[in-house]
Design a protein around this motif. Structure first.
Motif, short mmCIF file in Angstrom:
data_model
loop_
_atom_site.label_atom_id
_atom_site.label_comp_id
_atom_site.label_asym_id
_atom_site.label_seq_id
_atom_site.Cartn_x
_atom_site.Cartn_y
_atom_site.Cartn_z
N UNK A 7 37.87 27.98 46.87
CA UNK A 7 38.48 28.97 47.73
C UNK A 7 38.55 30.29 46.98
N UNK A 8 37.98 31.29 47.55
CA UNK A 8 37.99 32.61 46.94
C UNK A 8 39.28 33.32 47.35
N UNK A 9 40.00 33.81 46.37
CA UNK A 9 41.23 34.54 46.63
C UNK A 9 40.99 36.00 46.29
N UNK A 10 41.22 36.84 47.26
CA UNK A 10 41.02 38.27 47.05
C UNK A 10 42.36 39.00 47.13
#
Length: 57
Positions: free
Chosen positions: A8-11
């Motif tokens: 999961x990419x967290x920005x």
């Protein structure tokens, strides 16, 4: 038992969210845990009784 793995990419897009993350990372972990026994003995006994009733069906 099936397991799923994912990335999961967290920005962090706002300066406020970056500051919040930095504050969390800098802070010390709590010395005392919140609770080792979140339920009373009575509540636990009641829950176990209900679980046994449910599983006996």
């Amino acid at each position: 038992m099936a397991t799923n793995t994912f990335e999961r990419k967290i920005e962090l897009n706002t300066p406020e969210s970056i500051k919040k993350l930095a504050d969390i990372m800098k802070s010390e972990a709590p010395v005392k845990p919140l609770s080792t026994h979140p339920f009373s003995t009575t509540e636990r006994d009641r829950s176990e009784k209900l679980l046994k009733q449910y599983l006996s069906r």
